[in-house]
Design an enzyme around this catalytic site. Structure first.
Site, PDB file in Angstrom:
ATOM      1  N   ASN A  64      40.721  47.115  37.339  1.00  0.00           N
ATOM      2  CA  ASN A  64      39.954  47.750  38.416  1.00  0.00           C
ATOM      3  C   ASN A  64      40.807  48.610  39.351  1.00  0.00           C
ATOM      4  O   ASN A  64      40.347  49.625  39.856  1.00  0.00           O
ATOM      5  CB  ASN A  64      39.152  46.713  39.202  1.00  0.00           C
ATOM      6  CG  ASN A  64      40.000  45.628  39.805  1.00  0.00           C
ATOM      7  OD1 ASN A  64      41.061  45.270  39.298  1.00  0.00           O
ATOM      8  ND2 ASN A  64      39.545  45.069  40.917  1.00  0.00           N
ATOM      9  N   GLY A 120      42.919  38.392  38.443  1.00  0.00           N
ATOM     10  CA  GLY A 120      41.799  38.408  37.519  1.00  0.00           C
ATOM     11  C   GLY A 120      40.784  37.345  37.828  1.00  0.00           C
ATOM     12  O   GLY A 120      40.628  36.918  38.977  1.00  0.00           O
ATOM     13  N   GLU A 145      45.860  35.730  42.091  1.00  0.00           N
ATOM     14  CA  GLU A 145      44.894  36.397  42.963  1.00  0.00           C
ATOM     15  C   GLU A 145      43.623  36.522  42.151  1.00  0.00           C
ATOM     16  O   GLU A 145      43.554  37.312  41.202  1.00  0.00           O
ATOM     17  CB  GLU A 145      45.422  37.760  43.421  1.00  0.00           C
ATOM     18  CG  GLU A 145      44.620  38.345  44.582  1.00  0.00           C
ATOM     19  CD  GLU A 145      43.539  39.297  44.144  1.00  0.00           C
ATOM     20  OE1 GLU A 145      42.363  38.857  44.111  1.00  0.00           O
ATOM     21  OE2 GLU A 145      43.839  40.454  43.841  1.00  0.00           O
ATOM     22  N   LEU A 146      42.617  35.717  42.500  1.00  0.00           N
ATOM     23  CA  LEU A 146      41.431  35.594  41.672  1.00  0.00           C
ATOM     24  C   LEU A 146      40.224  36.249  42.356  1.00  0.00           C
ATOM     25  O   LEU A 146      40.378  37.147  43.147  1.00  0.00           O
ATOM     26  CB  LEU A 146      41.189  34.118  41.355  1.00  0.00           C
ATOM     27  CG  LEU A 146      42.421  33.394  40.767  1.00  0.00           C
ATOM     28  CD1 LEU A 146      42.130  31.925  40.518  1.00  0.00           C
ATOM     29  CD2 LEU A 146      42.894  34.073  39.490  1.00  0.00           C
ATOM     30  N   GLU A 165      30.470  35.650  42.027  1.00  0.00           N
ATOM     31  CA  GLU A 165      31.041  36.958  42.364  1.00  0.00           C
ATOM     32  C   GLU A 165      30.295  38.020  41.567  1.00  0.00           C
ATOM     33  O   GLU A 165      30.278  37.973  40.333  1.00  0.00           O
ATOM     34  CB  GLU A 165      32.530  37.023  42.029  1.00  0.00           C
ATOM     35  CG  GLU A 165      33.119  38.398  42.332  1.00  0.00           C
ATOM     36  CD  GLU A 165      34.607  38.499  42.040  1.00  0.00           C
ATOM     37  OE1 GLU A 165      35.296  39.263  42.747  1.00  0.00           O
ATOM     38  OE2 GLU A 165      35.081  37.820  41.117  1.00  0.00           O
ATOM     39  N   CYS A 199      37.860  42.694  44.023  1.00  0.00           N
ATOM     40  CA  CYS A 199      37.825  41.289  44.466  1.00  0.00           C
ATOM     41  C   CYS A 199      37.583  41.193  45.959  1.00  0.00           C
ATOM     42  O   CYS A 199      36.949  40.252  46.430  1.00  0.00           O
ATOM     43  CB  CYS A 199      39.140  40.593  44.110  1.00  0.00           C
ATOM     44  SG  CYS A 199      39.454  40.453  42.340  1.00  0.00           S
TER      45      CYS A 199
END
Length: 453
Positions: free
Chosen positions: A130, A205, A227-228, A358, A261
């Site tokens: 992204n 991800g 980092e989710l 999400e 995110c």
């Protein structure tokens, strides 16, 4: 790996996938490169990073077009992404030495005690599509400058970006193999994590991908930074500047096609200003130009892949079936490419996808709540904890509420963003560890105590 332009559905390039043997050779090269790279004086590493920033700026249009062609980001936003990567290079080129200077401690007379920061070795980065340049430079600028070497496993739909990033380091003058991009399938990641030559890993991800990487790395006692996902709340209070909240909030939800995110996803608005905010919010979103991402006038491009657009639409349909109301958007656009319109949902029921999952696309869920206390309760009613925003004209009130929200970062009267100067990361299901700033560059270092008597 086939590159399919999401704006047209046409295959525009093909890259050869690397094999297990290629990975083994790359790990050998990375190990050898680390032995020399770690001995380079910090000032030399900083100068090379400064050169990488120069390469990014000199070629920003070319790199931006690669981003747009591969994952559909509107070209003006893609150019801005490259410029932000150059800024990260500038930041660590200027500050790495001060961040990593030895820390001295109290000690008995005649002794010296300090903490020194030493690199770990090859670090594997599993990165998403992204923000295909920024996510990588957020990792590489600090960690490689600290003396580690980088191994990038990029998303399979942006192989051209992966190779271009490798080119940046080569053109900047870095020693060979200090940074390598590997075009490999995901099923080779576990083998890399289990290999002794890989010393640490970072992933940006999904939650399932993060759990998999953390589990495999943990078996080998290797440190990870994750980092989710996120479902960031945007809290709009009764004294908010509604024009600013609507304008910035709409952009926070829809930039990059909503595929972020840290996008504002759940808009929690107190009832006294709910109707007025919603009207302004919808008007702002309705003004966006959806279209060809190579057009400078486009605000919202396609979703990055066909399956991604279908997943977003399924979440919208399930939410509507549960009782949500579509104010604008809500159906795939009747045109070539993976275009989903900016969408606003109201009356969103608890537990439906737009509420509890999400939604990785341009879909905003807007809630009406009674007061400030109810707004904070709703903001925290999520498994995620990446970012949040609060809108109020009372800055002291905003800071007080920011402390009550469970998130890695809270911005008052501003959209959530990652910035090289401040730490970035989440809590709860949004991951752990921090990137950027001083704490970020120290994540993959041996903080070694040296006591000299």
């Amino acid at each position: 790996m086939d590159v399919v332009n999401p704006a047209t559905g046409e295959r525009v390039d093909t890259y050869e996938t690397q094999t297990e043997e290629d990975v083994d050779a790359a790990l050998d090269r990375a190990t050898d490169a680390f032995g020399e790279w770690r001995e380079r004086p910090m000032r030399e590493r900083e100068r090379l990073l400064e050169s990488a920033g120069d390469v990014l700026r000199e070629n920003k249009r070319e790199y931006a077009e690669t981003i747009t062609r591969e994952m559909g980001k509107p070209i003006t936003q893609a150019v801005a992404e490259i410029e932000k990567c150059a800024w990260a290079c500038d930041h660590y080129a200027e500050h790495a030495s001060s961040y990593l200077g030895a820390d001295h401690h109290p000690s008995p007379p005649g002794s010296t005690v300090k903490t020194v920061y030493e690199p770990l070795g090859p670090v594997l980065a599993v990165m998403p599509w992204n923000f295909p340049f920024w996510q990588v430079f957020r990792f590489a600028a600090p960690y490689v400058t600290a003396g580690n070497v980088g191994l990038l496993k990029h998303a399979s739909n942006v192989p051209g970006c992966a190779k271009a990033i490798e080119e940046v380091f080569r053109e900047a003058g870095y020693p060979e193999d200090v940074f390598q991009s590997l075009l490999i399938p995901s099923d080779l990641v576990d083998e890399m994590l289990e290999d002794d030559r890989v010393r640490a890993a970072t992933l940006t991800g999904s939650g399932p991908a993060g759990r998999s990487v953390a589990s495999t790395a943990g078996e080998s006692l290797k440190k990870t930074v994750l980092e989710l996902g996120g479902s960031d709340p945007c809290v709009v209070l009764d004294d908010a500047d509604l024009d600013a909240a609507a304008e910035t909030g709409a952009w926070a939800r829809n930039q990059n096609g909503g595929q972020s995110c840290i996008a504002a996803k759940r808009f929690v608005v107190v009832e006294s200003v709910y109707d007025e905010f919603l009207d302004r919010f919808v008007d702002e979103i309705d003004s966006y130009v959806v279209g060809d991402p190579m057009d400078e006038e486009t605000d919202v491009g396609p979703q990055a892949r066909e399956g991604l657009m279908e997943e977003v639409h399924e979440q919208v349909e399930e939410s509507v079936e549960a009782g949500a109301n579509v104010v604008i958007g809500g159906e795939p656009m009747d045109r070539d490419g993976q275009f989903y319109p900016p969408t606003v949902l109201t009356d969103v029921p608890e537990g439906c996808p737009a509420d509890s999952e999400e939604v990785f696309g341009p879909v905003a869920a807007v809630y009406e709540v009674e007061d400030e206390a109810a707004a904070i309760e709703k903001a925290n009613d999520t498994q995620f904890g990446l970012g949040a925003t609060v809108w109020t004209e009372d800055r002291e009130r905003g800071e007080n509420l920011a402390r009550q929200i469970d998130a890695g970062c809270v911005y008052v009267n501003q959209l959530v963003k990652s910035d090289p100067r401040v730490p970035f990361g989440g809590v709860k299901e949004s991951g752990y560890g921090r990137e950027l700033a001083e704490v970020g560059i120290k994540e993959f270092l041996n903080e070694k105590t040296v006591w000299v008597e």
